[in-house]
Design an enzyme around this catalytic site. Structure first.
Site, mmCIF file in Angstrom:
data_model
loop_
_atom_site.group_PDB
_atom_site.id
_atom_site.type_symbol
_atom_site.label_atom_id
_atom_site.label_comp_id
_atom_site.label_asym_id
_atom_site.label_seq_id
_atom_site.Cartn_x
_atom_site.Cartn_y
_atom_site.Cartn_z
ATOM 1 N N GLU A 9 0.816 -1.224 0.000
ATOM 2 C CA GLU A 9 0.000 0.000 0.000
ATOM 3 C C GLU A 9 0.843 1.265 0.000
ATOM 4 O OE1 GLU A 9 -3.288 0.436 2.754
ATOM 5 O OE2 GLU A 9 -3.537 -1.729 2.826
ATOM 6 N N ASP A 85 -2.101 -4.076 3.491
ATOM 7 C CA ASP A 85 -2.114 -4.177 4.954
ATOM 8 C C ASP A 85 -2.957 -5.358 5.456
ATOM 9 O OD1 ASP A 85 -0.448 -2.045 5.161
ATOM 10 O OD2 ASP A 85 -1.941 -0.602 5.847
ATOM 11 N N ASP A 87 -5.547 -6.091 7.189
ATOM 12 C CA ASP A 87 -6.850 -5.782 7.795
ATOM 13 C C ASP A 87 -7.923 -5.826 6.711
ATOM 14 O OD1 ASP A 87 -6.407 -3.436 6.358
ATOM 15 O OD2 ASP A 87 -5.958 -2.220 8.118
ATOM 16 N N GLU A 89 -9.538 -3.438 5.138
ATOM 17 C CA GLU A 89 -9.266 -2.515 4.033
ATOM 18 C C GLU A 89 -8.193 -3.088 3.121
ATOM 19 O OE1 GLU A 89 -10.902 0.360 3.341
ATOM 20 O OE2 GLU A 89 -12.175 0.031 5.084
ATOM 21 N N TYR A 298 2.076 -3.954 13.521
ATOM 22 C CA TYR A 298 0.989 -3.206 12.877
ATOM 23 C C TYR A 298 0.194 -2.400 13.904
ATOM 24 C CZ TYR A 298 -2.675 -2.302 9.436
ATOM 25 O OH TYR A 298 -3.549 -1.690 8.565
ATOM 26 N N ARG A 300 -2.723 -0.964 13.848
ATOM 27 C CA ARG A 300 -4.195 -1.028 13.922
ATOM 28 C C ARG A 300 -4.575 -2.397 14.452
ATOM 29 N NH1 ARG A 300 -3.613 1.837 8.885
ATOM 30 N NH2 ARG A 300 -4.166 4.020 9.222
ATOM 31 N N HIS A 342 -4.568 -9.271 14.644
ATOM 32 C CA HIS A 342 -3.135 -8.985 14.805
ATOM 33 C C HIS A 342 -2.775 -9.045 16.283
ATOM 34 C CE1 HIS A 342 -4.342 -7.098 11.097
ATOM 35 N NE2 HIS A 342 -5.033 -6.209 11.780
#
Length: 504
Positions: A9, A85, A87, A89, A298, A300, A342
């Site tokens: 990303e 990433d 997640d 998204e 990570y 998030r 995560h």
């Protein structure tokens, strides 16, 4: 010619990963999402609400050049890996990339890593998997809700009250702020008083609070009632009981996105947006004298889980640095809505102390890394231990209470004392049935306080407790509310440094 193409990303991440993978690999960036819902069709939603909510996607205008470049690289590559990433998204970005680059979504071409270190990247490359369509559908659903609420409700509000927008989460956050303001406006202040015995023994002063009158908790509404009670303090002050016990204080859990934002707000004065921006850079990689290294996992995450390998390394570090008696055990507590996709936010290498890399970090990076490092290390250390003494003092039919504590083992405070204040409130040596000679009864006037306005940390905590939004959205919500002029962050008072939300 590079044989393998890896698409991530972020551009800054691509340089770090390319170094780890070597000359056979080209690592390029999609710079986030390449596709979004179209603005065509019924009500410009880009969603066919009459036919199973079928979404219609288009390549974003500003990403046409990026997609053209990616297609060019893809045409020359032997194989392509999608490393967006880890997640929802990121999964959706991988799916959109697969579609625009004509890749088979059934192929094992999706790789996922939770930290940007050489071992983590090489390990991820060994285990490519299919795109997780459940995650993709989850992101799609959320994006469509955003669009339906955003377009339909925003249009209504623009017509009715000239506001700029509404949103699935920002509207709820704004409601919390407004509800709190209404509570403050409706609040009626009430007066109350407290009675205290200022005691002194062996030049050591301590205060005991009146807790019972004739065996019941006192409710002192005004000065007259306070004076009447003071007049009753005429007899001897006798130490009627002393109890001693040991108290343990557990370290806090390692950071999730929410708790990191809260702690960075209260301890470092960072806004949520700044915290995430600084954390993102440390996750993507910092140049440590010629080597790009991801410093944290990570950023998030809603989980407090730590990997077994990291826990093992951290326990060795604690033993070698502080002694075996400081090694604690793993604490983990995840809420019912935790996705646990995560680990908790932690340093990628426990041996990389904040001081050892200070010269390579900006001041903000150093301060946040130090906080993450200390919190993670503390979470694996022993409890702090206190000796607590509680004393009851009687005067006629009045009962006063005093307590003191002494830390007997610092435990996790060894590394976290900078961020968590503790003070020893010591009592002089007292005996049961002892008559205290030097005592002055006093009274204090107080007024009930309205509920406090939301700080950033308090709002994030409330949103999380009510399961509103996800960790990745908190910073955006807070930023949007201010940008749109729905609420402002202002000093709580002229003397206070704390900023609170005030709705417009």
């Amino acid at each position: 010619m590079k044989k393998h193409l890896v698409i991530v990303e972020s551009p800054s991440k691509s340089k770090t990963i390319e170094k780890y993978l070597g000359k056979e690999y080209r690592v390029v960036s999609s710079k986030g999402h390449v596709c979004d819902l179209a603005t065509s069709g019924k009500e410009g939603l880009g969603i066919d609400v009459d036919h199973d909510f079928e979404p219609k996607y288009k390549i974003s205008k500003e990403k046409k050049e990026v997609v053209k470049e990616l297609k060019e690289y893809a045409s020359k590559a032997q194989d392509i890996y999608l490393a967006s990433d880890p997640d929802r998204e990121g999964e959706a970005i991988a799916w959109h990339l697969a579609r625009v680059l004509d890749l088979n979504t059934e192929d094992n071409n999706r790789i996922v890593f939770h930290e940007i270190t050489k071992p983590a990247i090489l390990e991820a490359m060994k285990e490519p998997r299919k795109i997780d369509m459940d995650l993709v559908k989850s992101q799609e659903t959320r994006r469509m809700l955003d669009r339906i609420i955003g377009f339909k409700l925003s249009k209504l509000l623009q017509n009715k009250i000239q506001s700029k927008s509404a949103g699935r989460v920002q509207s709820v956050a704004l409601k919390l702020i407004v509800d709190r303001e209404n509570e403050i406006k409706a609040f009626k202040q009430e007066e109350y008083w407290t009675i205290h015995a200022q005691c002194k023994k062996q030049n050591k002063a301590f205060e005991a609070d009146l807790v019972k009158v004739e065996g019941k908790k006192p409710k002192i509404k005004n000065e007259e009632e306070a004076k009447a009670l003071l007049e009753r303090c005429s007899g001897e002050y006798i130490v009627s009981s002393i109890s001693k016990k040991q108290k343990k204080k557990q370290p806090k859990l390692p950071f999730t996105t929410s708790t990191m934002q809260q702690e960075a707000s209260t301890k470092l004065g960072f806004g949520a947006k700044k915290t995430m921006s600084v954390a993102q850079k440390m996750y993507e990689g910092i140049d440590l004298g010629g080597n790009m290294e991801g410093l944290i996992t990570y950023m998030r995450s809603d989980s407090t889980r730590l990997s077994d390998i990291f826990v093992s390394d951290a326990k060795k570090f604690i033993t070698n640095t502080y002694g075996k008696e400081y090694v604690g055990h793993v604490h983990q507590k995840n809420g019912k809505n935790t996705q646990d996709a995560h680990e908790a936010i932690r340093p990628t290498n426990i041996n990389r102390t904040p001081e050892s890399i200070k010269d390579h970090l900006t001041n903000d990076q150093y301060r946040l890394y130090s906080l993450i490092y200390a919190r993670t290390l503390a979470s694996l250390m022993k409890d702090a231990v206190y000796d607590v003494t509680s004393v009851k003092i009687t005067n006629n039919d009045l009962e006063f209470s005093a307590s003191g504590q002494t830390m007997t083992f610092d435990g996790y405070y060894k590394v976290y004392s900078k961020y968590e204040k503790q003070s020893d409130a010591l009592l002089p040596k007292l005996e049961e049935n002892e008559v205290l000679k030097n005592v002055t009864p006093t009274s204090k006037q107080h007024f009930t306080e309205p509920p406090a306005r939301y700080t950033e940390a308090r709002l994030i905590k409330d949103l999380e407790e009510k399961s509103i939004g996800r960790p990745s959205t908190y910073a955006t919500i807070i930023d949007t509310l201010q940008k749109r002029g729905y609420a402002s962050l202002e000093k709580a008072s002229e003397t206070s440094k704390t900023k609170v939300f005030i709705p417009s």
